[in-house]
Write a protein that holds these residues in place. Structure first.
Motif, PDB file in Angstrom:
ATOM      1  N   HIS A  92      14.867   7.221  -0.993  1.00 19.65           N
ATOM      2  CA  HIS A  92      14.759   7.311   0.470  1.00 19.65           C
ATOM      3  C   HIS A  92      13.370   6.902   0.954  1.00 19.65           C
ATOM      4  CE1 HIS A  92      13.498  11.252  -0.983  1.00 19.65           C
ATOM      5  NE2 HIS A  92      12.927  11.491   0.178  1.00 19.65           N
ATOM      6  N   LEU A  93      12.338   7.183   0.174  1.00 29.24           N
ATOM      7  CA  LEU A  93      10.996   6.756   0.567  1.00 29.24           C
ATOM      8  C   LEU A  93      10.827   5.250   0.404  1.00 29.24           C
ATOM      9  CD1 LEU A  93       8.846   9.649  -0.964  1.00 29.24           C
ATOM     10  CD2 LEU A  93       9.525   9.333   1.428  1.00 29.24           C
ATOM     11  N   GLU A  94      11.359   4.697  -0.669  1.00 25.35           N
ATOM     12  CA  GLU A  94      11.240   3.254  -0.885  1.00 25.35           C
ATOM     13  C   GLU A  94      12.006   2.466   0.173  1.00 25.35           C
ATOM     14  OE1 GLU A  94      12.391   2.850  -4.994  1.00 25.35           O
ATOM     15  OE2 GLU A  94      10.343   3.272  -5.672  1.00 25.35           O
ATOM     16  N   PHE A  95      13.226   2.902   0.482  1.00 24.91           N
ATOM     17  CA  PHE A  95      13.965   2.229   1.555  1.00 24.91           C
ATOM     18  C   PHE A  95      13.217   2.363   2.886  1.00 24.91           C
ATOM     19  CE2 PHE A  95      18.175   2.755  -0.857  1.00 24.91           C
ATOM     20  CZ  PHE A  95      18.270   1.404  -1.149  1.00 24.91           C
ATOM     21  N   ALA A  96      12.651   3.532   3.144  1.00 26.01           N
ATOM     22  CA  ALA A  96      11.915   3.736   4.395  1.00 26.01           C
ATOM     23  C   ALA A  96      10.701   2.816   4.474  1.00 26.01           C
ATOM     24  CB  ALA A  96      11.501   5.201   4.534  1.00 26.01           C
ATOM     25  N   VAL A  97      10.029   2.609   3.351  1.00 23.95           N
ATOM     26  CA  VAL A  97       8.888   1.687   3.339  1.00 23.95           C
ATOM     27  C   VAL A  97       9.352   0.305   3.799  1.00 23.95           C
ATOM     28  CG1 VAL A  97       7.283   0.411   1.859  1.00 23.95           C
ATOM     29  CG2 VAL A  97       7.507   2.894   1.597  1.00 23.95           C
ATOM     30  N   TRP A  98      10.406  -0.197   3.189  1.00 19.51           N
ATOM     31  CA  TRP A  98      10.867  -1.552   3.490  1.00 19.51           C
ATOM     32  C   TRP A  98      11.387  -1.714   4.913  1.00 19.51           C
ATOM     33  CZ3 TRP A  98       9.990  -5.956   1.132  1.00 19.51           C
ATOM     34  CH2 TRP A  98       9.520  -5.911  -0.182  1.00 19.51           C
ATOM     35  N   PHE A  99      11.990  -0.669   5.455  1.00 19.83           N
ATOM     36  CA  PHE A  99      12.627  -0.806   6.761  1.00 19.83           C
ATOM     37  C   PHE A  99      11.803  -0.265   7.933  1.00 19.83           C
ATOM     38  CE2 PHE A  99      16.439  -1.345   4.134  1.00 19.83           C
ATOM     39  CZ  PHE A  99      17.051  -2.395   4.802  1.00 19.83           C
ATOM     40  N   THR A 122       0.830  -1.200   0.000  1.00 17.19           N
ATOM     41  CA  THR A 122       0.000   0.000   0.000  1.00 17.19           C
ATOM     42  C   THR A 122       0.866   1.252   0.000  1.00 17.19           C
ATOM     43  OG1 THR A 122      -1.818  -1.131   1.131  1.00 17.19           O
ATOM     44  CG2 THR A 122      -1.753   1.280   1.305  1.00 17.19           C
ATOM     45  N   LEU A 123       1.875   1.272   0.855  1.00 17.87           N
ATOM     46  CA  LEU A 123       2.754   2.443   0.924  1.00 17.87           C
ATOM     47  C   LEU A 123       3.504   2.657  -0.381  1.00 17.87           C
ATOM     48  CD1 LEU A 123       4.215   2.210   4.540  1.00 17.87           C
ATOM     49  CD2 LEU A 123       2.329   3.616   3.698  1.00 17.87           C
ATOM     50  N   LEU A 124       3.988   1.585  -0.969  1.00 14.24           N
ATOM     51  CA  LEU A 124       4.706   1.709  -2.241  1.00 14.24           C
ATOM     52  C   LEU A 124       3.793   2.260  -3.335  1.00 14.24           C
ATOM     53  CD1 LEU A 124       6.827  -1.556  -2.105  1.00 14.24           C
ATOM     54  CD2 LEU A 124       7.692   0.798  -1.939  1.00 14.24           C
ATOM     55  N   GLU A 125       2.516   1.917  -3.287  1.00 13.28           N
ATOM     56  CA  GLU A 125       1.557   2.446  -4.261  1.00 13.28           C
ATOM     57  C   GLU A 125       1.242   3.915  -4.008  1.00 13.28           C
ATOM     58  OE1 GLU A 125      -1.857  -0.129  -4.033  1.00 13.28           O
ATOM     59  OE2 GLU A 125      -0.863  -1.734  -5.132  1.00 13.28           O
ATOM     60  N   LEU A 126       1.229   4.327  -2.753  1.00 10.93           N
ATOM     61  CA  LEU A 126       0.840   5.693  -2.398  1.00 10.93           C
ATOM     62  C   LEU A 126       1.956   6.723  -2.553  1.00 10.93           C
ATOM     63  CD1 LEU A 126      -1.256   5.018   0.836  1.00 10.93           C
ATOM     64  CD2 LEU A 126      -2.124   5.792  -1.387  1.00 10.93           C
ATOM     65  N   LEU A 127       3.196   6.275  -2.430  1.00 12.71           N
ATOM     66  CA  LEU A 127       4.323   7.208  -2.395  1.00 12.71           C
ATOM     67  C   LEU A 127       5.032   7.301  -3.742  1.00 12.71           C
ATOM     68  CD1 LEU A 127       5.705   6.123   1.078  1.00 12.71           C
ATOM     69  CD2 LEU A 127       4.717   8.365   0.517  1.00 12.71           C
ATOM     70  N   PRO A 128       5.627   8.473  -4.016  1.00 11.21           N
ATOM     71  CA  PRO A 128       6.425   8.596  -5.247  1.00 11.21           C
ATOM     72  C   PRO A 128       7.661   7.705  -5.162  1.00 11.21           C
ATOM     73  CG  PRO A 128       6.619  10.596  -3.917  1.00 11.21           C
ATOM     74  CD  PRO A 128       5.603   9.714  -3.243  1.00 11.21           C
ATOM     75  N   ALA A 129       8.149   7.291  -6.307  1.00 15.78           N
ATOM     76  CA  ALA A 129       9.313   6.400  -6.375  1.00 15.78           C
ATOM     77  C   ALA A 129      10.593   7.195  -6.165  1.00 15.78           C
ATOM     78  CB  ALA A 129       9.336   5.664  -7.712  1.00 15.78           C
ATOM     79  N   ASP A 135       8.330  18.193  10.167  1.00 20.04           N
ATOM     80  CA  ASP A 135       8.321  19.421   9.366  1.00 20.04           C
ATOM     81  C   ASP A 135       8.933  19.183   7.988  1.00 20.04           C
ATOM     82  OD1 ASP A 135       7.138  20.888  11.413  1.00 20.04           O
ATOM     83  OD2 ASP A 135       9.078  21.421  12.293  1.00 20.04           O
ATOM     84  N   ASP A 136       9.624  18.075   7.810  1.00 25.49           N
ATOM     85  CA  ASP A 136      10.244  17.763   6.532  1.00 25.49           C
ATOM     86  C   ASP A 136       9.167  17.275   5.560  1.00 25.49           C
ATOM     87  OD1 ASP A 136      12.539  16.982   4.735  1.00 25.49           O
ATOM     88  OD2 ASP A 136      11.599  15.020   5.068  1.00 25.49           O
ATOM     89  N   PRO A 137       9.048  17.877   4.373  1.00 22.69           N
ATOM     90  CA  PRO A 137       7.963  17.508   3.443  1.00 22.69           C
ATOM     91  C   PRO A 137       7.927  16.030   3.048  1.00 22.69           C
ATOM     92  CG  PRO A 137       8.981  19.566   2.755  1.00 22.69           C
ATOM     93  CD  PRO A 137       9.824  19.021   3.879  1.00 22.69           C
ATOM     94  N   ASP A 138       9.072  15.431   2.721  1.00 16.29           N
ATOM     95  CA  ASP A 138       9.066  14.015   2.333  1.00 16.29           C
ATOM     96  C   ASP A 138       8.728  13.110   3.510  1.00 16.29           C
ATOM     97  OD1 ASP A 138       9.480  14.325  -0.364  1.00 16.29           O
ATOM     98  OD2 ASP A 138      11.615  13.842  -0.299  1.00 16.29           O
ATOM     99  N   THR A 139       9.222  13.456   4.673  1.00 14.86           N
ATOM    100  CA  THR A 139       8.904  12.667   5.867  1.00 14.86           C
ATOM    101  C   THR A 139       7.424  12.785   6.187  1.00 14.86           C
ATOM    102  OG1 THR A 139      11.143  12.976   6.716  1.00 14.86           O
ATOM    103  CG2 THR A 139       9.464  12.288   8.300  1.00 14.86           C
ATOM    104  N   ALA A 140       6.876  13.987   6.117  1.00 12.02           N
ATOM    105  CA  ALA A 140       5.442  14.194   6.374  1.00 12.02           C
ATOM    106  C   ALA A 140       4.602  13.395   5.378  1.00 12.02           C
ATOM    107  CB  ALA A 140       5.111  15.677   6.303  1.00 12.02           C
ATOM    108  N   LEU A 141       5.033  13.378   4.116  1.00 12.52           N
ATOM    109  CA  LEU A 141       4.316  12.599   3.103  1.00 12.52           C
ATOM    110  C   LEU A 141       4.334  11.113   3.452  1.00 12.52           C
ATOM    111  CD1 LEU A 141       2.830  12.820   0.366  1.00 12.52           C
ATOM    112  CD2 LEU A 141       5.043  12.329  -0.722  1.00 12.52           C
ATOM    113  N   PHE A 142       5.497  10.617   3.858  1.00 10.44           N
ATOM    114  CA  PHE A 142       5.615   9.210   4.257  1.00 10.44           C
ATOM    115  C   PHE A 142       4.688   8.915   5.441  1.00 10.44           C
ATOM    116  CE2 PHE A 142       7.161   5.694   6.713  1.00 10.44           C
ATOM    117  CZ  PHE A 142       7.501   4.754   5.762  1.00 10.44           C
TER     118      PHE A 142
END
Length: 187
Positions: A34-41, A24-31, A91-98
């Motif tokens: 750092h986001l993909e590694f965060a999903v897995w870990f 689900t997270l991989l589908e929701l987040l941009p490729a 406050d970090d945009p990519d972290t908030a998105l994750f």
């Protein structure tokens, strides 16, 4: 490394925090790496009896990614995101998105949300009912007390459904709590 992560995410105590959640997270987040590694870990270490899963998962990510020769700045982004899942605010945009993607289940259709809530209860089956009801209610109330549950515009449309789901679950928990109290009073 991938085999290890697959094994971890199929452990028997995982009823929600499993491969379907990652998908689900991989589908929701941009490729983005750092986001993909965060999903897995981010839930790689998941023991519902512990309170340091996020720190342990961040440590595992750091060790694993260092072994793979990943750039230190990328590892730092990944571990920052993972640690932020402790309180789901940044406050970090990519972290908030994750974090918003991770909480997207809160704004799911009621039937899907109820299945999620049941899966969470299964993950915490070792917790006595009264204590689980108390702690779960406290957590739900914490989310409801926020000005905004979702920090990004990408997930803002889930705000109202999430609030409705959380309020409904709180109501259900309160009914169970009063039922548990009545049962123990009659014994």
């Amino acid at each position: 490394m991938l085999d290890d992560l697959l094994v971890r995410h199929t452990e028997p105590q995982r009823f929600y925090h499993n491969l379907a959640h990652l998908n689900t997270l991989l589908e929701l987040l941009p490729a983005k790496p750092h986001l993909e590694f965060a999903v897995w870990f981010h839930d790689a270490v998941y023991d519902p009896t512990r309170t340091d899963n996020e720190a342990q998962s961040a440590g595992l990510a750091q060790e694993s990614l260092l072994r793979l020769g990943v750039e230190p700045s990328l590892i730092q982004k990944v571990t920052h995101i993972i640690r932020a899942t402790q309180d789901h605010q940044s406050d970090d945009p990519d972290t908030a998105l994750f974090l918003d993607a991770d909480l997207s289940i809160l704004g799911a259709e009621p039937k899907i949300y109820r299945a999620y809530a049941r899966a969470i209860r299964q993950e915490y089956a070792w917790v006595p009912e009264a204590l689980f009801l108390e702690r779960r209610a406290r957590l739900l109330q914490k989310f409801l007390s926020r000005e905004r549950i979702y920090q990004t515009e990408a997930f803002a449309h889930l705000e109202q459904p999430a609030r409705e789901n959380l309020a409904k679950e709180l109501e259900t928990l309160a009914q169970h709590t009063s039922g548990t109290e009545q049962a123990s009073a009659s014994q």
